[in-house]
Design a protein around this motif. Structure first.
Motif, PDB file in Angstrom:
ATOM      1  N   ILE A 110      87.840  26.818  32.111  1.00 16.52           N
ATOM      2  CA  ILE A 110      86.901  27.914  31.951  1.00 16.52           C
ATOM      3  C   ILE A 110      85.845  28.883  30.295  1.00 16.52           C
ATOM      4  O   ILE A 110      85.392  29.787  30.475  1.00 16.52           O
ATOM      5  CB  ILE A 110      87.031  29.398  33.350  1.00 16.52           C
ATOM      6  N   ARG A 168      88.515  13.420  41.675  1.00 19.31           N
ATOM      7  CA  ARG A 168      88.143  12.944  42.509  1.00 19.31           C
ATOM      8  C   ARG A 168      87.695  11.734  43.403  1.00 19.31           C
ATOM      9  O   ARG A 168      87.167  11.975  44.300  1.00 19.31           O
ATOM     10  CB  ARG A 168      86.964  13.498  42.269  1.00 19.31           C
ATOM     11  N   PRO A 216      91.806  19.331  36.376  1.00 22.25           N
ATOM     12  CA  PRO A 216      91.575  20.879  35.638  1.00 22.25           C
ATOM     13  C   PRO A 216      90.005  21.543  35.453  1.00 22.25           C
ATOM     14  O   PRO A 216      89.442  20.394  35.851  1.00 22.25           O
ATOM     15  CB  PRO A 216      91.883  20.099  33.723  1.00 22.25           C
ATOM     16  N   ILE A 230      81.972  14.084  37.431  1.00 20.41           N
ATOM     17  CA  ILE A 230      82.212  15.904  36.668  1.00 20.41           C
ATOM     18  C   ILE A 230      83.581  16.137  36.964  1.00 20.41           C
ATOM     19  O   ILE A 230      84.085  16.294  35.802  1.00 20.41           O
ATOM     20  CB  ILE A 230      81.116  16.343  38.044  1.00 20.41           C
ATOM     21  N   LEU A 248      77.815  22.346  28.612  1.00 18.84           N
ATOM     22  CA  LEU A 248      77.429  21.636  29.739  1.00 18.84           C
ATOM     23  C   LEU A 248      76.915  22.633  31.152  1.00 18.84           C
ATOM     24  O   LEU A 248      76.921  23.799  30.998  1.00 18.84           O
ATOM     25  CB  LEU A 248      78.859  21.177  30.721  1.00 18.84           C
TER      26      LEU A 248
END
Ligand code: UD1
Length: 420
Positions: free
Chosen positions: A123, A330, A120, A326, A159
């Motif tokens: 925004i 990944r 995800p 982060i 963040l």
């Protein structure tokens, strides 16, 4: 299907020049929209993401032309405020246009970017900051409609998001009054954006620190700018040498931008020497494992270099722990590295890499951009031949990976491949 054919097991030597930074050039191109003058941007790499960005500018009514590595954009009279769905789908990071379109046109419309290969990509921080600047944002049916005259505001980010910081900077340049961003991202690409905005006549200060101040509403004119070198591409060439052995010089990048990466390589046994715009590396006979690598916002270890470094450390002596802090998804390169003989265990955001004596070439597929680069790095150090597919991901961030690796003496070709 196009593939890279990589013949591994040969030490690398030579010099490679680093391309312009992908993550700088995208927000800088979005920023060209803010000014009615002509922007001339040098060191723009030929990446698919850059070409999509130029296409977005054209669809908004700008003139955007490339000659070699220089791109000229004229945004004298943009006519559109909507990013078409097809381009939004091709490039999720086109959300970076939101602040610029809104700032210039007073309204902006695009489809919701949704998730990407890394999991995800929310925004929410972008949207709440734009609301704080006075934008009215309607989120319906997968579309985002924004409008409103903007005024400066004090914004604190929960963040230090790179994209949100850039979006706020872009919108705030056209907002009346002063905007401050607290807990701003500190990446070198943010400093590059500030320098370009100021070249257009904007008044932005503080980039590179946690507080950025923008005095909005200044008249903007044309400007010229050279994009900084790509620290992640440079990290890729360094990791390739670390994996394959040999020695090389990497030029066109500010060594300070990747000091956390070179620190890890030094700890692994590489000899690194840095001077302005040049990094020299000499790899040891065999790398050794390093202390845990935790990805973090700049100046911490970059998430974009995690997969690449992991590929090099697969054959180190000892075990290295990675913590990816982060992004959620990944580690998609891990299964492919394991197919090449690596011994890696993943548990949530932690991966433990137990060094093996060698990797072996295999048929592997890139699932995302940096994961693809990591597989190329692993292939260079592996015994035998690797066939790497999934090149559309790799081309998003590397203008010509085979040519750059051949500059280091690697045997890499691109060819059509038919699976038998
Ligand atoms: C940018 C880079 C990307 C890099 C990343 C981290 C570009 C085009 N992309 O991505 O290559 O990997 O920085 O250095 O420059 N977050 C939220 N809400 C938001 C925004 C972000 O929760 O509104 C979270 C994300 O889920 C992630 C973290 O913040 O966990 C960092 O994301 P961010 O810094 O925004 O990365 P991007 O700008 O998307």
């Amino acid at each position: 299907m196009s593939v890279f054919r990589i013949e591994g097991g040969h030490p690398l030597t030579g010099t490679v020049r680093t391309q312009g930074a992908k993550n700088s050039v995208l927000p800088i191109l979005a920023a060209t929209l803010l000014s009615p003058g002509e922007s001339v941007i040098h060191n723009c790499p030929r990446l698919t993401d850059v070409e999509y960005t130029l296409e977005i500018l054209r669809r908004l009514g700008c003139r955007a032309e490339r000659e070699g590595e220089t791109v000229t954009v004229s945004a004298a009279a943009p006519t559109e405020w909507e990013i078409p769905d097809d381009l939004m789908r091709e490039m999720r990071s086109s959300v970076i246009f939101l602040g610029a379109i809104l700032g210039r046109m007073g309204r902006a419309e695009l489809s919701y970017p949704g998730g990407c290969e890394l999991g995800p990509r929310p925004i929410d921080l972008h949207l709440s900051a734009l609301r704080a600047l006075g934008a009215e944002i309607d989120e319906r049916g997968g579309r985002l409609s924004c409008r409103g005259a903007l005024t400066g505001a004090d914004i604190t980010l929960a963040l230090p998001s790179v994209g949100a910081t850039e979006n706020i900077m872009l919108a705030a340049v056209r907002a009346e009054g002063i905007t401050s961003i607290t807990n701003a991202a500190r990446e070198p690409e943010i400093v590059d954006l500030q320098n370009f905005l100021n070249a257009l006549g904007a008044e932005v200060q503080g980039a590179g620190s946690s507080v950025i101040t923008i005095r909005g509403g200044r008249p903007l004119h044309g400007g010229e700018h050279t994009v900084i070198g790509d620290r992640i591409a440079a990290a890729t060439w360094l990791s390739a040498v670390a994996a394959a052995g040999g020695e090389a010089r990497i030029t066109g990048v500010d060594w300070r931008h990747l000091s956390t990466v070179t620190a890890v390589l030094s700890e692994a046994g590489c000899k690194i020497e840095s001077a302005p715009n040049i990094i020299a590396i000499r790899a040891p006979e065999r790398l050794r494992a390093v202390r845990p690598i935790r990805t973090a916002p700049y100046p911490g270890f970059p998430t974009d270099a995690q997969a690449i470094m992991m590929a090099a450390l697969c054959t180190a002596e000892g075990a290295t722990v990675f913590a990816e802090n982060i992004f959620d998804s990944r580690y998609r390169h891990v299964d492919e590295l394991v197919r090449m003989g690596a011994d890696i265990r993943v548990e949530g955001k932690v991966a433990v890499v137990y060094g093996v004596p060698r990797l072996f070439g295999a048929q592997v597929t890139a699932a995302d951009l940096r994961g693809g680069a990591a597989l190329a790095v692993a292939a260079l150090g592996a015994e035998g031949e690797t066939i790497l597919s999934g090149l559309r991901h790799v081309r998003r961030g590397y203008a010509d990976l085979p040519a750059d690796l051949r500059a280091l003496g690697a045997s890499v070709t691109e060819e059509e491949f038919r699976d038998s």
